[in-house]
Write an enzyme that holds these catalytic residues in place. Structure first.
Site, short mmCIF file in Angstrom:
data_model
loop_
_atom_site.label_atom_id
_atom_site.label_comp_id
_atom_site.label_asym_id
_atom_site.label_seq_id
_atom_site.Cartn_x
_atom_site.Cartn_y
_atom_site.Cartn_z
N LYS A 22 2.44 8.50 -2.54
CA LYS A 22 3.10 9.11 -1.41
C LYS A 22 4.40 8.66 -1.07
CE LYS A 22 1.94 7.45 2.80
NZ LYS A 22 2.84 7.13 3.64
N ASN A 23 4.50 7.48 -1.02
CA ASN A 23 6.07 7.01 -0.55
C ASN A 23 7.14 7.14 -1.65
OD1 ASN A 23 4.87 6.36 1.98
ND2 ASN A 23 4.43 4.01 1.51
N ARG A 95 7.50 9.52 9.68
CA ARG A 95 8.67 8.22 9.12
C ARG A 95 9.69 8.67 8.20
NH1 ARG A 95 10.52 4.80 12.23
NH2 ARG A 95 11.68 3.43 11.06
N CYS A 119 3.22 5.75 11.42
CA CYS A 119 2.17 4.82 12.15
C CYS A 119 2.76 4.06 13.21
CB CYS A 119 1.89 3.83 10.94
SG CYS A 119 0.95 5.06 9.89
N ARG A 124 9.85 0.10 14.85
CA ARG A 124 10.51 0.34 13.51
C ARG A 124 11.94 0.89 13.66
NH1 ARG A 124 5.69 3.54 10.35
NH2 ARG A 124 6.81 2.94 8.57
N PRO A 125 13.05 0.06 13.78
CA PRO A 125 14.15 0.38 14.11
C PRO A 125 14.72 0.90 12.55
CG PRO A 125 14.11 -2.03 13.79
CD PRO A 125 12.76 -1.46 13.85
N ILE A 126 16.07 1.66 12.84
CA ILE A 126 16.60 2.32 11.78
C ILE A 126 17.91 1.59 11.82
CG2 ILE A 126 15.19 4.19 11.32
CD1 ILE A 126 17.56 5.83 12.68
N GLN A 128 19.42 -0.72 10.14
CA GLN A 128 19.78 -0.90 8.68
C GLN A 128 20.28 0.20 7.95
OE1 GLN A 128 20.49 -4.38 7.77
NE2 GLN A 128 20.06 -4.46 9.89
N ASP A 307 0.66 -2.86 3.30
CA ASP A 307 -0.15 -1.70 3.34
C ASP A 307 -1.47 -2.21 3.03
OD1 ASP A 307 1.96 -0.43 4.30
OD2 ASP A 307 2.50 0.63 2.52
N ARG A 399 -3.36 11.77 5.97
CA ARG A 399 -1.90 11.83 5.57
C ARG A 399 -1.64 11.08 4.10
NH1 ARG A 399 0.73 8.23 9.16
NH2 ARG A 399 2.09 8.39 7.26
C1 EPZ Z 1 8.01 1.89 4.26
O1 EPZ Z 1 8.36 1.86 5.62
C2 EPZ Z 1 6.60 2.57 3.90
N1 EPZ Z 1 6.85 3.92 4.62
C3 EPZ Z 1 5.54 1.92 4.73
O2 EPZ Z 1 4.48 2.68 4.53
C4 EPZ Z 1 5.40 0.56 4.28
O3 EPZ Z 1 4.38 -0.16 5.12
C5 EPZ Z 1 6.90 -0.23 4.59
O4 EPZ Z 1 7.95 0.42 3.85
C6 EPZ Z 1 6.92 -1.84 3.82
O5 EPZ Z 1 6.51 -1.70 2.43
C7 EPZ Z 1 7.30 4.97 3.59
O6 EPZ Z 1 7.79 4.66 2.60
C8 EPZ Z 1 7.33 6.05 4.31
P1 EPZ Z 1 10.77 -0.95 6.01
P2 EPZ Z 1 9.62 1.70 6.28
O7 EPZ Z 1 11.94 -0.25 6.47
O8 EPZ Z 1 10.66 1.95 5.16
C9 EPZ Z 1 12.37 -3.62 9.57
C10 EPZ Z 1 2.07 3.40 4.48
O9 EPZ Z 1 1.08 3.24 5.14
N2 EPZ Z 1 13.47 -2.91 9.73
O10 EPZ Z 1 10.38 -1.57 4.57
O11 EPZ Z 1 9.69 2.08 7.65
C11 EPZ Z 1 11.14 -3.07 9.90
O12 EPZ Z 1 10.88 -2.96 11.38
C12 EPZ Z 1 3.46 2.96 5.47
O13 EPZ Z 1 2.15 4.10 3.59
C13 EPZ Z 1 14.68 -3.07 10.49
O14 EPZ Z 1 14.42 -4.16 11.23
O15 EPZ Z 1 9.70 0.02 6.03
C14 EPZ Z 1 10.28 -3.82 9.29
O16 EPZ Z 1 9.71 -4.89 10.00
C15 EPZ Z 1 3.53 2.52 6.62
N3 EPZ Z 1 15.66 -2.36 10.27
C16 EPZ Z 1 10.87 -4.46 8.11
O17 EPZ Z 1 12.23 -4.18 8.11
C17 EPZ Z 1 15.81 -1.01 9.74
O18 EPZ Z 1 16.61 -0.31 9.90
C18 EPZ Z 1 10.35 -3.37 6.88
O19 EPZ Z 1 10.40 -2.06 7.11
C19 EPZ Z 1 14.78 -1.17 8.77
C20 EPZ Z 1 13.49 -1.85 8.68
#
Ligand code: EPZ
Length: 432
Positions: A22-23, A95, A119, A124-126, A128, A307, A399
Site C-alpha cells: 500500500k505505502n 494521509r 489514521c 502528524r505534522p508536515i 519537514q 505499523d 483501507r
Molecule cells: C508513513 O506515514 C506511513 N504512511 C505510515 O503507515 C507509517 O506508520 C509511517 O510512515 C512510519 O513508517 C504512508 O506511507 C502513507 P513519517 P508518515 O513521516 O509518512 C514525525 C499505515 O498504517 N514527522 O515517517 O506520515 C511524525 O509525527 C500507516 O500504513 C514530523 O515531525 O510517517 C512521526 O512522529 C500509518 N514532521 C515521525 O515523524 C514531518 O514533517 C514519522 O512519521 C513528518 C513527520
C-alpha cells in the site's frame, strides 16, 4: 455499516499470497504525475486507499485504465493543479494525498490542496515536507486548512531532516526529480517503499542514488518517460499474516514477499520461541502455545515497524510473562489497547511504553478498529480468542488489507462480514 464476526481459537494453516505494498503504491501513483508518457503499474493492491487515490488522479485530469489483476495504466499528462478542488473530500480523507504537493510542485510549480487526513495515531505534522520544498525554492504556507506551494523554478539543495520521515523523504524526492541541479536528502528514511518509489522514478529516467541509505542524492532531469513497474509486496500485510500463524498456534506459508524486509519481525518471533523457515520469496511461521514474552521498540527501518506493533501486542497477550512495547515513532498509537482490555488483556500504558502481562488467552467480545493497523490487531485478537468476537470500524481495515476475510477463510478461519443492522446471531452461522 458492516461488522466482522469471528469465532476464534482455531489454528490457521495453509498458504497465503501477499499483495502489493500500500505505502509504496501510494507514492508510485502520484509519481506518475511527473511522467510525460503513460505508466503501467502492476501488483497494485485492491484496497480502498488505492481506489481513492485513483479517483483523485482521475479528478485531477489523468486518464486511468483499470486492467485486470492489479494492473493499471495511467496517463497523467493532462493533470492540472487547478483541478484539485474537485477532489478535496478524498484528499482530506487520506494521509498519502500529501504526495500531491511534491508531485504537482514538480510538474506544475504550483499546488493548493487541503491538509491530509489519515489514521488518528497522534500529531502528524508536515513541517519537514514544507522545509524541503522551501529549500528547493518554493514558497509554502498553510492557510484556511490548505497547503499552498508555488515556485518560479525548483533548484537542488541539501536538506537535513530533523526526524526520519517516510513521507517527507518521498515527497521531497518527488519535488526534486525535475529540479535543476543536485538535491541531497540527509537523515532520509530507508523503508522498502522509499526504495521502491526511487526505483520507479529511476526507471522513468530520474537520477536518484542512495535510496535505502541515510543520504539520497537526486540529480534533476528534464523529462521522465513512461514505463512498466511492479510494486513490491506489502511488508506490513505480510507481517500481519505471519502473526496470524503465531497467535492461532497455526502454520502458515506467507508467499510473494521479500523475506529481508521481514527481518525485525522474524527475529522477534524467533526470540519468542516461534519457529520460522525462510525461502527465496516466502516465510513459513509455525506458531506454538505459550510463546515467550518479549520487548519491542519501534523504530524507522530497519527497526521494528510501528505499523506492526499493534498486531504484535496480540501475540504478547498470549505470551508467558511480561512484555513491553516502546512506541518511538508516533505519540498516540496505544488507543487500541482499550479494545484488547475488553477481551481480557492485562495492559497498562505509561507515556510511550505499554506493558502487557500475558495470560495465555483472550476471550471474544464486541470491539472496534480505531485505525488501520489497530483493525488488523482486532482481527488477530478475534482469531486467537475463545468464543465470538464482533469487530466494528471495518472502513479502517478495508483501507489497507485486500480480501482479508477470504484469505483468512482459506486458512481455516471462521470469519464473516455482515451488515451491522442484521441480527448476526440469526444469520451468521449460515454465512460464515
Ligand atoms: C508513513 O506515514 C506511513 N504512511 C505510515 O503507515 C507509517 O506508520 C509511517 O510512515 C512510519 O513508517 C504512508 O506511507 C502513507 P513519517 P508518515 O513521516 O509518512 C514525525 C499505515 O498504517 N514527522 O515517517 O506520515 C511524525 O509525527 C500507516 O500504513 C514530523 O515531525 O510517517 C512521526 O512522529 C500509518 N514532521 C515521525 O515523524 C514531518 O514533517 C514519522 O512519521 C513528518 C513527520
Amino acid at each position: 455499516m458492516e461488522k466482522l464476526i469471528i469465532r476464534g481459537n482455531r489454528p490457521l494453516r495453509g498458504e497465503v499470497t501477499i499483495s502489493g505494498a500500500k505505502n509504496a503504491a501510494l507514492g508510485i501513483l502520484p509519481a506518475c504525475i511527473l511522467s510525460d508518457e503513460k505508466c503501467k503499474i502492476e501488483n497494485l493492491p485492491n484496497i480502498k486507499d488505492i481506489q481513492n487515490y485513483i479517483s483523485i488522479l482521475t479528478r485531477l485530469g489523468a486518464e486511468v485504465d483499470m486492467l485486470s489483476n492489479g494492473r493499471t495504466c495511467i496517463d497523467a499528462q493532462k493533470i492540472n493543479y487547478e483541478n484539485t478542488s474537485s477532489a478535496h473530500e478524498e484528499i482530506r480523507n487520506m494521509r498519502a494525498s500529501y504526495y500531491l504537493i511534491g508531485a504537482l510542485l514538480g510538474k506544475c510549480k504550483r499546488v493548493e490542496i487541503p491538509l491530509p487526513g489519515g489514521c488518528d495515531i497522534g500529531p502528524r505534522p508536515i513541517d519537514q515536507h514544507m522545509k524541503g520544498f522551501q529549500a528547493l525554492g518554493a514558497e509554502v504556507y498553510i492557510e484556511g486548512g490548505k497547503v499552498i506551494a508555488k515556485a518560479e523554478e525548483l533548484l537542488g539543495a541539501t536538506i537535513f531532516l530533523d526526524v526520519v520521515s517516510v513521507g517527507a523523504t518521498i515527497n521531497i524526492m518527488l519535488a526534486a526529480v525535475k529540479a535543476k541541479g543536485v538535491t541531497a536528502i540527509e537523515n532520509a528514511a530507508k523503508e522498502p517503499h522509499v526504495v521502491d518509489i526511487a526505483n520507479f522514478l529511476n526507471l522513468m529516467g530520474a537520477n536518484i542514488k542512495g535510496a535505502g541509505t541515510e543520504v539520497i542524492r537526486i540529480t534533476g532531469v528534464e523529462h521522465l518517460s513512461g514505463c512498466t513497474y511492479m510494486v513490491i509486496p506489502d511488508q506490513i500485510v505480510a507481517g500481519t499474516y505471519m502473526l496470524a500463524a503465531a497467535v492461532t498456534y497455526g502454520d502458515i506459508l506467507v508467499k510473494n514477499i521479500i523475506p529481508k524486509h521481514m527481518d525485525p519481525l522474524t527475529a522477534k518471533l524467533n526470540e519468542m520461541g516461534i519457529l520460522t523457515e525462510e525461502y527465496d520469496d516466502a516465510i513459513r511461521v509455525i506458531g506454538k502455545e505459550n510463546p515467550k514474552a518479549a520487548n519491542v521498540k519501534t523504530a524507522p527501518y530497519p527497526g521494528f515497524p510501528t505499523d506492526l506493533q499493534q498486531p504484535m501486542a496480540v501475540l504478547m497477550c498470549l505470551a508467558d510473562g511480561v512484555s513491553t512495547i516502546h512506541e518511538n515513532v508516533f505519540e498516540n498509537r496505544f488507543k487500541y489497547l482499550d479494545e484488547l482490555r475488553k477481551m481480557g488483556a492485562n495492559v497498562s500504558v505509561n507515556g510511550r511504553t505499554a506493558m502487557i502481562i500475558g495470560n495465555g488467552k483472550l476471550t471474544g467480545s464486541v470491539i472496534k478498529a480505531t485505525d488501520l493497523r489497530a483493525g488488523a490487531a482486532m482481527v488477530l485478537a478475534g482469531l486467537a480468542a475463545e468464543g465470538k468476537t464482533e469487530i466494528m470500524g471495518l472502513n479502517h481495515i478495508d483501507r489497507g488489507y485486500e480480501d482479508m476475510e477470504e484469505k483468512l477463510r482459506s486458512l481455516g478461519a471462521d470469519i464473516c462480514r455482515v451488515s451491522a443492522k442484521e441480527d448476526a446471531d440469526e444469520i451468521d452461522h449460515e454465512v460464515c
